[in-house]
Design a protein around this motif. Structure first.
Motif, mmCIF file in Angstrom:
data_model
loop_
_atom_site.group_PDB
_atom_site.id
_atom_site.type_symbol
_atom_site.label_atom_id
_atom_site.label_comp_id
_atom_site.label_asym_id
_atom_site.label_seq_id
_atom_site.Cartn_x
_atom_site.Cartn_y
_atom_site.Cartn_z
ATOM 1 N N ASN A 160 0.869 -1.171 0.000
ATOM 2 C CA ASN A 160 0.000 0.000 0.000
ATOM 3 C C ASN A 160 0.904 1.217 0.000
ATOM 4 O O ASN A 160 1.694 1.401 0.921
ATOM 5 C CB ASN A 160 -0.905 0.025 1.240
ATOM 6 C CG ASN A 160 -1.965 -1.065 1.154
ATOM 7 O OD1 ASN A 160 -2.796 -1.046 0.263
ATOM 8 N ND2 ASN A 160 -1.900 -2.015 2.064
ATOM 9 N N CYS A 161 0.801 2.006 -1.005
ATOM 10 C CA CYS A 161 1.680 3.162 -1.165
ATOM 11 C C CYS A 161 0.818 4.420 -1.214
ATOM 12 O O CYS A 161 -0.030 4.570 -2.101
ATOM 13 C CB CYS A 161 2.518 3.022 -2.436
ATOM 14 S SG CYS A 161 3.684 4.364 -2.676
ATOM 15 N N VAL A 162 1.033 5.321 -0.263
ATOM 16 C CA VAL A 162 0.257 6.551 -0.148
ATOM 17 C C VAL A 162 1.218 7.724 -0.056
ATOM 18 O O VAL A 162 2.239 7.641 0.631
ATOM 19 C CB VAL A 162 -0.665 6.513 1.082
ATOM 20 C CG1 VAL A 162 -1.503 7.785 1.166
ATOM 21 C CG2 VAL A 162 -1.567 5.291 1.032
ATOM 22 N N VAL A 163 0.886 8.808 -0.740
ATOM 23 C CA VAL A 163 1.701 10.021 -0.718
ATOM 24 C C VAL A 163 0.952 11.096 0.067
ATOM 25 O O VAL A 163 -0.246 11.312 -0.147
ATOM 26 C CB VAL A 163 1.995 10.523 -2.145
ATOM 27 C CG1 VAL A 163 2.763 11.836 -2.103
ATOM 28 C CG2 VAL A 163 2.777 9.469 -2.921
ATOM 29 N N TYR A 164 1.675 11.734 0.992
ATOM 30 C CA TYR A 164 1.115 12.831 1.778
ATOM 31 C C TYR A 164 1.897 14.102 1.490
ATOM 32 O O TYR A 164 3.132 14.092 1.468
ATOM 33 C CB TYR A 164 1.175 12.501 3.278
ATOM 34 C CG TYR A 164 0.306 11.339 3.675
ATOM 35 C CD1 TYR A 164 -1.051 11.501 3.915
ATOM 36 C CD2 TYR A 164 0.842 10.057 3.792
ATOM 37 C CE1 TYR A 164 -1.855 10.426 4.262
ATOM 38 C CE2 TYR A 164 0.047 8.984 4.139
ATOM 39 C CZ TYR A 164 -1.302 9.177 4.374
ATOM 40 O OH TYR A 164 -2.095 8.110 4.714
ATOM 41 N N ARG A 165 1.141 15.177 1.267
ATOM 42 C CA ARG A 165 1.776 16.461 0.981
ATOM 43 C C ARG A 165 0.941 17.562 1.635
ATOM 44 O O ARG A 165 -0.285 17.597 1.483
ATOM 45 C CB ARG A 165 1.865 16.691 -0.526
ATOM 46 C CG ARG A 165 2.666 17.935 -0.924
ATOM 47 C CD ARG A 165 2.862 17.977 -2.430
ATOM 48 N NE ARG A 165 3.626 16.814 -2.885
ATOM 49 C CZ ARG A 165 3.334 16.117 -3.980
ATOM 50 N NH1 ARG A 165 2.277 16.452 -4.708
ATOM 51 N NH2 ARG A 165 4.096 15.093 -4.342
ATOM 52 N N GLY A 166 1.606 18.443 2.386
ATOM 53 C CA GLY A 166 0.906 19.534 3.051
ATOM 54 C C GLY A 166 -0.098 19.076 4.080
ATOM 55 O O GLY A 166 -1.101 19.749 4.315
#
Length: 360
Positions: A33-39
């Motif tokens: 499971n690959c999730v990107v978080y930004r801000g």
């Protein structure tokens, strides 16, 4: 009744795992499971690890969170190469069965946590499983978090959802994820200790209650074994949390340090409870052994008393069974009834004496 009610409440409020949620790995699989978080927010879309890392490092903002469940060496090799993970940490993450620890490899932090779960049971027996353990390994880098879960419990899906509702916390970066995992693991320790306390109270009640079989030593030993399993998960985590709370590595954000102090306080509470339970179980076991000894002494006194009573007619009948011509009252008409009366009187007198002294 109270114990059954608490079991129902724990079942009702237990966090469930929705396997259809994209943030969760299905139990029993090693799907990434690959999730990107930004801000402080989650970026939409499905990301491949390589693409997610490239985009994150190009923008120099946010981080990647990759979750795995019991990956094999082949499945994890690509990620280890992509993030430059140390071979020793990779070996520990794959094979599991590690002590809780925190280690630093260059700019990457590797942490191991033991997860615990209380195993529900209708009645505690000498073979009941009370505590089930697993492991969560966490790699924390400047722009990534990799979590590896071992065991059938300890899903991080609910934790991910909770963090996504706290954008200010997510803005603190990968360190916030490490704190959230440590906090959930320690909170689970407290939940399990509360549940184990119910079992200990049930055993204590059985040992000291009247009109019972004085408890079961097998139950006490089983609780001590399960408590030892819980202690192996909780006690070694003290030093790693002290490092994170008071001697944070450079890979950890300074803003997160106060949060780890709070987790360390909760861990201290769980440790105190476990040590208290261990001492209490020792006392319960000693009380059980003492009760068994007292009961055996009471049984021996009863056996001795009845043997003394039976000895009277045995002695008298034995004397009159001897083949002598000149025996007292042998040819008297009332000799036999008199002998029976003497036997009965002596037996009743001895029985009354034993009853008065508490032997019968």
């Amino acid at each position: 009744m109270i114990r059954n009610l608490s079991r129902v409440v724990r079942r009702a409020y237990r966090r469930t795992v929705d396997l259809s949620h994209p943030a969760r790995s299905p139990l029993g699989s090693a799907v990434e499971n690959c999730v990107v978080y930004r801000g402080g927010g989650r970026q939409p879309g499905d990301w491949a690890p390589g693409e997610a890392v490239r985009r994150t490092r190009e923008s120099r903002d946010g981080f990647v969170w990759i979750g795995l469940h019991e990956p094999t060496e082949e499945e994890f090799a690509g990620l280890a190469k992509l993030f430059g993970l140390h071979p020793l940490a990779v070996e520990d993450a794959i094979h599991a069965h590690q002590r809780p620890k925190v280690e630093r490899y260059d700019d990457t932090l590797f942490a191991v946590f033991k997860t615990v779960r209380y195993v529900e049971h209708e009645q505690l027996t000498a073979t009941s499983e009370v505590v089930d353990t697993g492991e969560v390994m966490v790699f924390v880098g400047p722009d990534f978090v990799i979590t590896i879960r071992h065991g059938s419990h300890g899903s991080l899906g609910p934790l991910r959802e909770a963090l996504e509702r706290l954008p200010d916390q997510l803005r603190k970066g990968p360190s916030a994820v490490l704190h959230a995992i440590a906090d959930q693991v320690v909170d689970d320790y407290l939940d399990v200790t509360d549940a184990v306390q119910n079992d200990i109270e049930a055993v204590e009640t059985a040992v000291f209650a009247e009109r019972t079989a004085r408890g079961d030593a097998g139950q006490i030993y089983q609780l001590k074994r399960e408590l030892l399993e819980l202690k192996r998960a909780v006690i070694p985590l003290h030093r790693p949390l002290q490092i994170l709370a008071h001697e944070p590595p450079v890979a950890l954000s300074p803003e997160i340090q106060p949060y780890f102090r709070d987790v360390a306080d909760h861990l201290a509470r769980a440790t105190e409870q476990i040590n208290a339970f261990d001492g209490l179980l020792d006392s319960i076991l000693q009380a059980h052994v003492a009760q068994v000894t007292v009961a055996q002494n009471e049984d021996m006194r009863k056996i001795t008393a009845w043997a003394a009573i039976v000895a009277v007619p045995t002695m008298i009948c034995g004397l009159y069974g001897m083949n002598f011509d000149h025996m007292p009252e042998l040819h008297w008409r009332y000799g036999y009834p008199l002998a029976l009366c003497v036997i009965a009187g002596l037996c009743l007198g001895i029985h009354r004496g034993f009853r008065r002294n508490g032997w019968l």
